[in-house]
Scaffold this active site. Structure first.
Site, PDB file in Angstrom:
ATOM      1  N   CYS A 112       0.782  20.890-112.916  1.00  0.00           N
ATOM      2  CA  CYS A 112      -0.423  20.320-113.553  1.00  0.00           C
ATOM      3  C   CYS A 112      -1.650  21.219-113.411  1.00  0.00           C
ATOM      4  O   CYS A 112      -2.670  20.963-114.048  1.00  0.00           O
ATOM      5  CB  CYS A 112      -0.718  18.942-112.985  1.00  0.00           C
ATOM      6  SG  CYS A 112       0.489  17.721-113.505  1.00  0.00           S
ATOM      7  N   HIS A 253      -8.235  17.157-114.416  1.00  0.00           N
ATOM      8  CA  HIS A 253      -6.857  16.851-114.805  1.00  0.00           C
ATOM      9  C   HIS A 253      -6.678  15.330-114.765  1.00  0.00           C
ATOM     10  O   HIS A 253      -7.171  14.662-113.858  1.00  0.00           O
ATOM     11  CB  HIS A 253      -5.894  17.539-113.835  1.00  0.00           C
ATOM     12  CG  HIS A 253      -4.475  17.105-114.024  1.00  0.00           C
ATOM     13  ND1 HIS A 253      -3.847  17.177-115.246  1.00  0.00           N
ATOM     14  CD2 HIS A 253      -3.570  16.569-113.159  1.00  0.00           C
ATOM     15  CE1 HIS A 253      -2.622  16.716-115.123  1.00  0.00           C
ATOM     16  NE2 HIS A 253      -2.422  16.335-113.867  1.00  0.00           N
ATOM     17  N   ASN A 283      -0.837  11.210-118.490  1.00  0.00           N
ATOM     18  CA  ASN A 283      -0.828  12.554-117.908  1.00  0.00           C
ATOM     19  C   ASN A 283       0.028  13.470-118.793  1.00  0.00           C
ATOM     20  O   ASN A 283       1.250  13.365-118.792  1.00  0.00           O
ATOM     21  CB  ASN A 283      -0.273  12.483-116.487  1.00  0.00           C
ATOM     22  CG  ASN A 283      -0.265  13.842-115.800  1.00  0.00           C
ATOM     23  OD1 ASN A 283      -0.553  14.868-116.418  1.00  0.00           O
ATOM     24  ND2 ASN A 283       0.073  13.848-114.526  1.00  0.00           N
TER      25      ASN A 283
HETATM   26  N1  COA Z   1       4.757  -1.436-112.073  1.00  0.00           N
HETATM   27  C1  COA Z   1       4.635  -2.463-111.241  1.00  0.00           C
HETATM   28  N2  COA Z   1       4.716  -2.344-109.890  1.00  0.00           N
HETATM   29  C2  COA Z   1       4.919  -1.101-109.405  1.00  0.00           C
HETATM   30  C3  COA Z   1       5.057   0.021-110.253  1.00  0.00           C
HETATM   31  C4  COA Z   1       4.960  -0.187-111.638  1.00  0.00           C
HETATM   32  N3  COA Z   1       5.057   0.812-112.530  1.00  0.00           N
HETATM   33  N4  COA Z   1       5.256   1.127-109.498  1.00  0.00           N
HETATM   34  C5  COA Z   1       5.236   0.703-108.212  1.00  0.00           C
HETATM   35  N5  COA Z   1       5.035  -0.623-108.159  1.00  0.00           N
HETATM   36  C6  COA Z   1       4.919  -1.477-106.967  1.00  0.00           C
HETATM   37  C7  COA Z   1       5.653  -0.871-105.799  1.00  0.00           C
HETATM   38  O1  COA Z   1       6.989  -1.286-105.749  1.00  0.00           O
HETATM   39  C8  COA Z   1       4.840  -1.392-104.636  1.00  0.00           C
HETATM   40  O2  COA Z   1       5.228  -2.708-104.378  1.00  0.00           O
HETATM   41  P1  COA Z   1       5.350  -3.238-102.856  1.00  0.00           P
HETATM   42  O3  COA Z   1       3.960  -3.111-102.289  1.00  0.00           O
HETATM   43  O4  COA Z   1       5.826  -4.638-103.030  1.00  0.00           O
HETATM   44  O5  COA Z   1       6.325  -2.322-102.191  1.00  0.00           O
HETATM   45  C9  COA Z   1       3.417  -1.426-105.152  1.00  0.00           C
HETATM   46  O6  COA Z   1       3.535  -1.518-106.591  1.00  0.00           O
HETATM   47  C10 COA Z   1       2.594  -0.223-104.775  1.00  0.00           C
HETATM   48  O7  COA Z   1       3.327   0.960-105.135  1.00  0.00           O
HETATM   49  P2  COA Z   1       2.798   2.411-104.826  1.00  0.00           P
HETATM   50  O8  COA Z   1       3.831   3.408-105.187  1.00  0.00           O
HETATM   51  O9  COA Z   1       2.301   2.408-103.419  1.00  0.00           O
HETATM   52  O10 COA Z   1       1.562   2.491-105.829  1.00  0.00           O
HETATM   53  P3  COA Z   1       0.352   3.460-105.810  1.00  0.00           P
HETATM   54  O11 COA Z   1      -0.883   2.696-105.713  1.00  0.00           O
HETATM   55  O12 COA Z   1       0.540   4.624-104.869  1.00  0.00           O
HETATM   56  O13 COA Z   1       0.400   4.058-107.293  1.00  0.00           O
HETATM   57  C11 COA Z   1       0.964   6.091-108.472  1.00  0.00           C
HETATM   58  C12 COA Z   1       1.484   4.857-107.729  1.00  0.00           C
HETATM   59  C13 COA Z   1       2.124   6.958-108.881  1.00  0.00           C
HETATM   60  C14 COA Z   1       0.223   5.592-109.676  1.00  0.00           C
HETATM   61  C15 COA Z   1       0.005   6.862-107.555  1.00  0.00           C
HETATM   62  O14 COA Z   1       0.576   7.020-106.292  1.00  0.00           O
HETATM   63  C16 COA Z   1      -0.386   8.219-108.072  1.00  0.00           C
HETATM   64  O15 COA Z   1      -1.080   8.330-109.052  1.00  0.00           O
HETATM   65  N6  COA Z   1      -0.012   9.310-107.370  1.00  0.00           N
HETATM   66  C17 COA Z   1      -0.482  10.656-107.620  1.00  0.00           C
HETATM   67  C18 COA Z   1      -0.157  11.199-108.977  1.00  0.00           C
HETATM   68  C19 COA Z   1      -0.617  12.624-109.073  1.00  0.00           C
HETATM   69  O16 COA Z   1      -1.749  12.929-108.814  1.00  0.00           O
HETATM   70  N7  COA Z   1       0.266  13.539-109.378  1.00  0.00           N
HETATM   71  C20 COA Z   1      -0.083  14.929-109.277  1.00  0.00           C
HETATM   72  C21 COA Z   1      -0.376  15.549-110.526  1.00  0.00           C
HETATM   73  S1  COA Z   1       0.863  15.301-111.714  1.00  0.00           S
END
Ligand code: COA
Length: 326
Positions: A112, A253, A283
Site C-alpha cells: 500500500c 492512504h 482500499n
Molecule cells: N463484519 C462483522 N463483524 C466482524 C467483521 C465483519 N466484517 N470482521 C470482524 N468482525 C467481528 C470479529 O469477529 C470480532 O468479534 P468478537 O469481538 O466477537 O471476537 C469483532 O468484530 C472485532 O473484530 P476485529 O478484527 O478486532 O475488528 P477491528 O476493529 O480490528 O477491525 C479491521 C478490523 C480489519 C477493519 C481493522 O483491524 C483494520 O483496519 N486494520 C488495519 C488495516 C490496514 O491498515 N492495513 C494496512 C494497509 S492495507
C-alpha cells in the site's frame, strides 16, 4: 537543477459498485459494522480484464488533460500488487495498448506504500532532467486476490487506478519537495499472500485452502499503521516547517477511516483538510492516493502544501511533501 512537478492528475474506477448491503448477502457482515469500523460504504469491482484496463483508462484521461501525445511520453511506471501477468510488466502492456512508442518503464511493488515509494523514485528520475514526460500510475484489481468468504478482508478492498504526469521544471517552488520512506520486514506474517510465489508455488491443495488470496491480521496491522503514518507525517512536516496552519491537505492512504482520523489528529488537522474517498472506493491499495488527488482536484489551489502518506504490508510506510503547482 530541476524539480519534478505534477502537471496532471487522472483516475478511473470501474462502474460496478459492490455496496455493504450486497456484501452482507455474501459473507456474515453488515453495513453498520463495516461503516463504524472502517468508514467504507461501497467499493468498485472490475468485472473483465486485468489491472492494465484501468491504467489505460486513467492514462487516456491524463494524456487528454495534459494535451500530450502518447509518443511524447518517455517513462511509464506502474505501482501495483496485482499486475496483469507475473511476467511481463504491466507497464509494458500499457505502452503497447496506448501506442507509447518512445517510452520505457517498469512495475514496482511496495504494497500500500507503492505510490509514495515510487513517487520518490520517479521524481528523482525526473529531477535529473532526462525525462520530460513521466507517468506514474498506481493501480490494483484487489478483487482478483480477495477471498469473498473471508469477512476480515473482503469488506476492505476495491479496484481502481490513478495516474499523475511528472515533468521537470526549473521553478523550484512547485513539485515534489521532500520524502521519507521506511520498511522493516516486521509485519510479513501479518499481511500477505501466502501461496503462488517462488518459495511456495500454487498447488491444488493451497488453492483448496484459499491461500492465493490476501490474508491480514487486522488488529496487529492497525496498531502499527496508526503509529507509522502519524510518525512519518510528523517527521516530514517538521523538516519542512509545516504546521496545522500552513499545511493545506493531508492525502492519506485509504485503508481505514479510523487510521486516517488518528493521523490527522496527531498532525492537528481538522477534517476539512483531509482527503477522503474510502467511503465510496474502499482500499484500492496503490490507487488510493492518486484517486484522492483526482477526486479533490477542483479544490486544489496553486501553492497548496500537501502531505501524501501511506502504510502497507511489509511493513512499509512513508510521506511525501508536494507543493501543488497546477
Ligand atoms: N463484519 C462483522 N463483524 C466482524 C467483521 C465483519 N466484517 N470482521 C470482524 N468482525 C467481528 C470479529 O469477529 C470480532 O468479534 P468478537 O469481538 O466477537 O471476537 C469483532 O468484530 C472485532 O473484530 P476485529 O478484527 O478486532 O475488528 P477491528 O476493529 O480490528 O477491525 C479491521 C478490523 C480489519 C477493519 C481493522 O483491524 C483494520 O483496519 N486494520 C488495519 C488495516 C490496514 O491498515 N492495513 C494496512 C494497509 S492495507
Amino acid at each position: 537543477m530541476f524539480r519534478a512537478k505534477i502537471t496532471g492528475i487522472s483516475g478511473y474506477v470501474p462502474e460496478y459498485i459492490l455496496n455493504n448491503e450486497e456484501l452482507s448477502t455474501i459473507v456474515d457482515t453488515n453495513d453498520e459494522w463495516i461503516v463504524t469500523r472502517t468508514g467504507i460504504k461501497e467499493r468498485r469491482i472490475l468485472k473483465e480484464g486485468g489491472t492494465s484496463v484501468m491504467c489505460v483508462k486513467a492514462i487516456e484521461e491524463l494524456l487528454a488533460k495534459t494535451n500530450t501525445k502518447p509518443e511524447e511520453v518517455d517513462l511509464v511506471v506502474v505501482t501495483t500488487v496485482t499486475p496483469d501477468w507475473p511476467v511481463p510488466a504491466t507497464a509494458n502492456i500499457i505502452c503497447q495498448k496506448l501506442g507509447m512508442t518512445k517510452a520505457w518503464g517498469f512495475d514496482t511493488q511496495a504494497a500500500c506504500s507503492g505510490f509514495i515509494f515510487t513517487l520518490e523514485a520517479v521524481s528523482k528520475m525526473v529531477e535529473s532532467g532526462k525525462y520530460k514526460k513521466a507517468i506514474l500510475v498506481g493501480a490494483d484489481k484487489m478483487s482478483s486476490i480477495t477471498n469473498y468468504t473471508d469477512r476480515n478482508t473482503c469488506i476492505l478492498f476495491g479496484d481502481g487506478a490513478g495516474a499523475i504526469m511528472l515533468e521537470p521544471t526549473t521553478d523550484m517552488e512547485y513539485g515534489v519537495i521532500d520524502c521519507q520512506c521506511y520498511m522493516d520486514g516486521s509485519g510479513i506474517e501479518n499481511l500477505n499472500v501466502k501461496r503462488g510465489r517462488s518459495e511456495y508455488p500454487l498447488t491444488k491443495d493451497t488453492i483448496d485452502l484459499n491461500e492465493q488470496y490476501i490474508y491480514q491480521d487486522g488488529k496487529k496491522v492497525f496498531v502499527k499503521a496508526v503509529k507509522g503514518m502519524a510518525d512519518v507525517v510528523e517527521e516530514v512536516m517538521k523538516r519542512n516547517h509545516l504546521s496545522s496552519e500552513n499545511l493545506n491537505w493531508l492525502v492519506p492512504h485509504q485503508a481505514n477511516k479510523r487510521i486516517i482520523d488518528a493521523t490527522a489528529d496527531r498532525a492537528g488537522l481538522s477534517e476539512d483538510k483531509v482527503m477522503l474517498n474510502i467511503q465510496k472506493f474502499g482500499n484500492t491499495t496503490n490507487a488510493t492516493i492518486p484517486l484522492c488527488l483526482w477526486d479533490y482536484e477542483k479544490k486544489l489551489k496553486k501553492g497548496d502544501n500537501l502531505i501524501l502518506c501511506a502504510f502497507g504490508a511489509g511493513y512499509t510506510w512513508g510521506a511525501v511533501y508536494v507543493k501543488w503547482g497546477i
